[in-house]
Design a protein around this motif. Sequence first.
Motif, short mmCIF file in Angstrom:
data_model
loop_
_atom_site.label_atom_id
_atom_site.label_comp_id
_atom_site.label_asym_id
_atom_site.label_seq_id
_atom_site.Cartn_x
_atom_site.Cartn_y
_atom_site.Cartn_z
N GLU A 15 56.61 29.27 39.97
CA GLU A 15 56.01 29.60 41.26
C GLU A 15 54.79 30.50 41.09
OE1 GLU A 15 60.09 29.37 44.00
OE2 GLU A 15 59.50 31.26 43.08
N VAL A 16 54.95 31.51 40.23
CA VAL A 16 53.84 32.44 40.02
C VAL A 16 52.65 31.70 39.40
CG1 VAL A 16 53.09 34.43 38.65
CG2 VAL A 16 55.26 34.51 39.89
N GLN A 17 52.93 30.80 38.47
CA GLN A 17 51.83 30.05 37.86
C GLN A 17 51.10 29.19 38.89
OE1 GLN A 17 54.25 28.64 34.26
NE2 GLN A 17 52.27 29.05 33.37
N ASN A 18 51.88 28.55 39.78
CA ASN A 18 51.24 27.75 40.84
C ASN A 18 50.42 28.62 41.79
OD1 ASN A 18 51.87 25.11 40.26
ND2 ASN A 18 53.92 25.27 41.16
N LEU A 19 50.96 29.75 42.14
CA LEU A 19 50.25 30.65 43.04
C LEU A 19 48.98 31.19 42.38
CD1 LEU A 19 53.36 32.53 44.47
CD2 LEU A 19 51.72 31.24 45.86
N LEU A 20 49.06 31.46 41.09
CA LEU A 20 47.86 31.93 40.37
C LEU A 20 46.80 30.83 40.33
CD1 LEU A 20 49.19 33.97 37.29
CD2 LEU A 20 47.87 34.84 39.23
N ARG A 21 47.25 29.59 40.10
CA ARG A 21 46.27 28.49 40.09
C ARG A 21 45.56 28.40 41.44
NH1 ARG A 21 50.87 25.69 37.51
NH2 ARG A 21 50.49 25.92 35.27
N TYR A 22 46.34 28.50 42.49
CA TYR A 22 45.73 28.46 43.83
C TYR A 22 44.70 29.59 43.99
CZ TYR A 22 45.26 29.15 48.85
OH TYR A 22 44.75 29.33 50.10
N THR A 23 45.05 30.77 43.52
CA THR A 23 44.20 31.94 43.72
C THR A 23 42.93 31.85 42.88
OG1 THR A 23 46.20 33.19 44.18
CG2 THR A 23 44.23 34.47 43.72
N PHE A 24 43.07 31.36 41.65
CA PHE A 24 41.90 31.18 40.78
C PHE A 24 41.09 29.94 41.18
CE2 PHE A 24 43.86 33.68 37.08
CZ PHE A 24 42.80 34.54 36.90
N ARG A 25 41.61 29.09 42.07
CA ARG A 25 41.00 27.80 42.39
C ARG A 25 40.86 26.97 41.12
NH1 ARG A 25 42.80 27.26 45.96
NH2 ARG A 25 41.46 25.88 47.12
N THR A 26 41.98 26.72 40.51
CA THR A 26 41.96 25.97 39.25
C THR A 26 43.17 25.07 39.13
OG1 THR A 26 41.75 26.13 36.85
CG2 THR A 26 43.22 27.72 37.88
N ASP A 27 43.02 24.03 38.34
CA ASP A 27 44.17 23.21 37.96
C ASP A 27 44.61 23.51 36.54
OD1 ASP A 27 44.45 21.76 40.38
OD2 ASP A 27 42.74 20.50 39.84
#
Lengths: 392, 392
Positions: free
Chosen positions: B51-63
């Motif tokens: 979950e944290v990794q997904n949330l970080l991806r969203y925040t960084f705007r990255t895949d």
Amino acid sequence: MDAAPTVGELTPPDRTLMGPGPSDVHPRVLKAMSTPLVGHLDPSFIEIMDEVQNLLRYTFRTDNKWTIPVSGTGSAAMEAAIGNVVEPGDTMLVPTNGYFGDRMASMAERAGGEVVTVDAPWGQPLDPAAVEAAFDEHSPDVFGFVHAETSTGVLQPSVPELTDIAHANDALVIADSVTSLGGVELRVDEWGIDVAYSGPQKCLSCPPGASPLTLNDDAMDKVLSRESEARSWYLDISLLEGYWGDERAYHHTAPITNVYALREALRLVAKGIEERWDRHLRVAGALKAGVEGMGLEMNAPDDFWLPSLNTVRVPDGVDDGAVIQYLLDEYDLEIASGLGALEGDIWRIGCMGHSARRQNVSYLLAALGNALGEQGAAIDVDAGLAAMSERF
Amino acid sequence: MDAAPTVGELTPPDRTLMGPGPSDVHPRVLKAMSTPLVGHLDPSFIEIMDEVQNLLRYTFRTDNKWTIPVSGTGSAAMEAAIGNVVEPGDTMLVPTNGYFGDRMASMAERAGGEVVTVDAPWGQPLDPAAVEAAFDEHSPDVFGFVHAETSTGVLQPSVPELTDIAHANDALVIADSVTSLGGVELRVDEWGIDVAYSGPQKCLSCPPGASPLTLNDDAMDKVLSRESEARSWYLDISLLEGYWGDERAYHHTAPITNVYALREALRLVAKGIEERWDRHLRVAGALKAGVEGMGLEMNAPDDFWLPSLNTVRVPDGVDDGAVIQYLLDEYDLEIASGLGALEGDIWRIGCMGHSARRQNVSYLLAALGNALGEQGAAIDVDAGLAAMSERF
């Protein structure tokens, strides 16, 4: 990652933690974690830093000025110790009798050092004669040993003998006290340990994130007179000294909340460290009696038994992983499997800090008995519980 | 240290944090910090990690697959980035227009790299033409820049132009987004950033201790095909990959509580990151209008103003330290002095995360006005407050 992920409320299961760490955190420490922050250069935080340093000195049994929490988990404190004390060209002597000697070796090599070993079988402590022989053969500059080996459940005895050998050979001694600090007798000054590091999530029962480290003047002299800079900026003790020492200069933002928590955890230690060592002995002694009373066998020899981390041999025909899973699923109870060379052969049952309580031990033994029963193991749970309760 | 030190209950002052970080932590995040722990290999924690990794991806705007929290404060994530991507023999190009370029340089050198610089005055962003010229002259392998420079309050514009130059020269780009992530527009994938790192205690309003890092496949290819091991074991991304990647193998004990907190902080971001950027712009815009309305001068040029970190010039005849102390003593309010080349010349006023609220800004401006009045500065507090409230 265009759309926001849907992530619900944080609702982790309510575990009882009897593995090799983290241990159960004392409610007072959890409460400290939710304290609003002050800045890392706030005068009130400077005061808190002083308090934490004093509490750490008390816990390590040292007067070392250079006693600080490192901003990371136990391995960060470990790398701060090794990466600063070992310079390129140095030789470091490390043990081979457990998992964490290998980690020492890897860190020493990355620091530019050469690594030599002193051998002992997994599950045995180091023999001073072997250490002496290794010194004669290799003349190492730094000697690292593991006081409480989390992978084997072995406590290294006769520490002063080891440090005497090292000092007679002008070497510095780094002690891994990750699983002993605050739970098992450890006397940094009296035993002649030059550098010791630990983790907060073992016998201190504090969430991981700020990790104890202490260096005496001999070690700091070496660190401060290095020819080349330490290879990590983040863990460079000569820079950390600017923040934790008299100057209070900005280096990096300290993990303020973790320092709050460590302070609270150490206040619990400061109620009396010898009583705390006794409690670990007593409660883990009941755990050991219970395990043996059931008919199970401890992995570590009695003479080197480590109260904070109990290694229990997996009986023939029993699936170690199935027992671990059953305890987790049916009892919300965590114990761990073997690590490295002992994978599959043992369970590792922690008895540390706030987990070193009779509540936890009686629950663990009853649950373990049932889990083994499910596996059809020939054990006598009642005899185990009786042996335990005699020690209570 | 024989006797236990007497240390009382933890009662830090109730600060309003408007410095360069930490910022005020959201109550929901503080509450998450006091959640009891599960083990770092618990199946429920693996889920939380995802979950944290997904949330970080969203925040960084990255895949980017390799998107993780590093177990330490922002500088640990910074060193993880530089220490893994820069190999001995590599050349890294770093900026000289702020404090954190120097830190990049120190980390790159310790990693065995050679450092070359692209110059710009403190308080100005990098000029793409200067970056191009530096590439022509030095052919660096890695280019680091600071997206939001905390020491000068300058936001680097035209990031895609910079990354285009680097990629045309086969170099990897590392972006310091410590003071931008979650507060200021940042689009890692769209802008062609190969590696970005941040800290949690700035615009994410989370206690420091677990710090965002993301690497794209090009960067990870370089990291995983290094000839020599990274010089830090603790921050070796190829080993961290074993834990955060598919294998879930033990490396070190993650700072569980800090991961809990980051998860909660990122859930707040996931309400909508563009709205969050807008809020920072709007609220910090009111702060800037208020400061200028009083007659004070911003240090950063309007075109490169960084909403999350506002640098205000100290008026002639005013003692910067006295104002800071007055705000702390009389208002329990933290702002910071200048850092490095700007020490004594500016104040640094953060407007980040949970501190980027109208409550904080109106309090700050009223208090700052009074503090300057105490110092006899010729300012018009009422005009400042009026200019602020127009933006509210």
